[in-house]
Enzyme design. Structure first.
Site, PDB file in Angstrom:
ATOM      1  N   HIS A  53       0.856  -1.185   0.000  1.00  0.00           N
ATOM      2  CA  HIS A  53       0.000   0.000   0.000  1.00  0.00           C
ATOM      3  C   HIS A  53       0.896   1.240   0.000  1.00  0.00           C
ATOM      4  O   HIS A  53       2.018   1.210   0.524  1.00  0.00           O
ATOM      5  CB  HIS A  53      -0.879   0.030   1.247  1.00  0.00           C
ATOM      6  CG  HIS A  53      -1.955  -1.000   1.256  1.00  0.00           C
ATOM      7  ND1 HIS A  53      -3.087  -0.869   2.015  1.00  0.00           N
ATOM      8  CD2 HIS A  53      -2.075  -2.189   0.617  1.00  0.00           C
ATOM      9  CE1 HIS A  53      -3.865  -1.917   1.843  1.00  0.00           C
ATOM     10  NE2 HIS A  53      -3.253  -2.748   0.993  1.00  0.00           N
ATOM     11  N   GLU A  55       0.882   3.976   1.766  1.00  0.00           N
ATOM     12  CA  GLU A  55       1.328   4.423   3.089  1.00  0.00           C
ATOM     13  C   GLU A  55       2.449   3.534   3.618  1.00  0.00           C
ATOM     14  O   GLU A  55       3.452   4.009   4.152  1.00  0.00           O
ATOM     15  CB  GLU A  55       0.186   4.376   4.112  1.00  0.00           C
ATOM     16  CG  GLU A  55      -1.042   5.131   3.732  1.00  0.00           C
ATOM     17  CD  GLU A  55      -2.099   4.225   3.100  1.00  0.00           C
ATOM     18  OE1 GLU A  55      -1.809   3.613   2.055  1.00  0.00           O
ATOM     19  OE2 GLU A  55      -3.214   4.153   3.630  1.00  0.00           O
ATOM     20  N   CYS A  83      -6.194   2.020   5.806  1.00  0.00           N
ATOM     21  CA  CYS A  83      -6.844   0.760   6.175  1.00  0.00           C
ATOM     22  C   CYS A  83      -6.281   0.284   7.519  1.00  0.00           C
ATOM     23  O   CYS A  83      -5.396   0.910   8.100  1.00  0.00           O
ATOM     24  CB  CYS A  83      -6.590  -0.289   5.091  1.00  0.00           C
ATOM     25  SG  CYS A  83      -4.871  -0.857   5.043  1.00  0.00           S
ATOM     26  N   CYS A  86      -2.392  -0.297   7.406  1.00  0.00           N
ATOM     27  CA  CYS A  86      -1.635   0.957   7.366  1.00  0.00           C
ATOM     28  C   CYS A  86      -1.801   1.750   8.659  1.00  0.00           C
ATOM     29  O   CYS A  86      -0.846   2.362   9.135  1.00  0.00           O
ATOM     30  CB  CYS A  86      -2.049   1.769   6.144  1.00  0.00           C
ATOM     31  SG  CYS A  86      -1.574   0.943   4.607  1.00  0.00           S
TER      32      CYS A  86
END
Length: 163
Positions: A53, A55, A83, A86
């Site tokens: 992801h 992040e 999410c 993260c």
């Protein structure tokens, strides 16, 4: 243009990079002392890695730049609300402030679905600013998923014609 909008524009540029390679268009940057020290975009499909992801990648890069897993004094800018994975990485890396664009009512852990980033039972939590350039961030995601659905519909139509 505010400071947060300025940095969110840079995160949006990262999201466009993801979009251009067929990834979900989410971008993230990390700022320390008014300097962008890390930038990233989603690479889950490219790397076939569920942790890739924006992040998560940006946090890894920032830790490398700083030479420490503690990202104290940093701000994370991300185009979509983080999410659960993260949000956990944000808490564990000691980032003190998170700024995001669009909320994620189905999976956001920065206040929408739950507020893991500011969970009082953890020994660290980050302050959160939401809705920065929300419309631009949300539109990019909406267009991406609309195109995906359109392509699937075209593919199903072609499959039915060829049967």
């Amino acid at each position: 243009m505010t400071r947060d909008e300025f940095y969110m524009e840079i995160a949006l540029a990262e999201a466009r990079k993801a979009n251009n390679i067929g990834e979900v268009p989410i971008g993230a940057i990390i700022v320390k002392d008014e300097e962008v020290i890390a930038r990233a975009h989603n690479l889950r499909e490219t790397l076939q890695d569920p942790t890739a992801h924006a992040e998560h990648i940006a946090i890894q890069k920032a830790a490398e730049v700083i030479g420490s897993w503690r990202l104290e004094g940093c701000t994370l800018y991300v185009t979509l609300e983080p999410c659960v994975m993260c949000a956990g990485t944000i808490v564990m890396s000691r980032i003190p402030h998170v700024v995001y664009g669009a909320p994620d009512p189905k999976g956001g852990c920065g206040g929408s679905l739950m507020d893991l980033i500011q969970e009082a039972r953890f020994n660290h939590r980050a302050s959160v600013t939401s809705g920065i350039l929300e419309q631009s961030c949300a539109e990019m995601l909406t267009c991406f998923f609309k195109n995906i659905r359109k392509q699937k519909k075209i593919s199903r139509t072609e499959d039915n014609t060829n049967s």
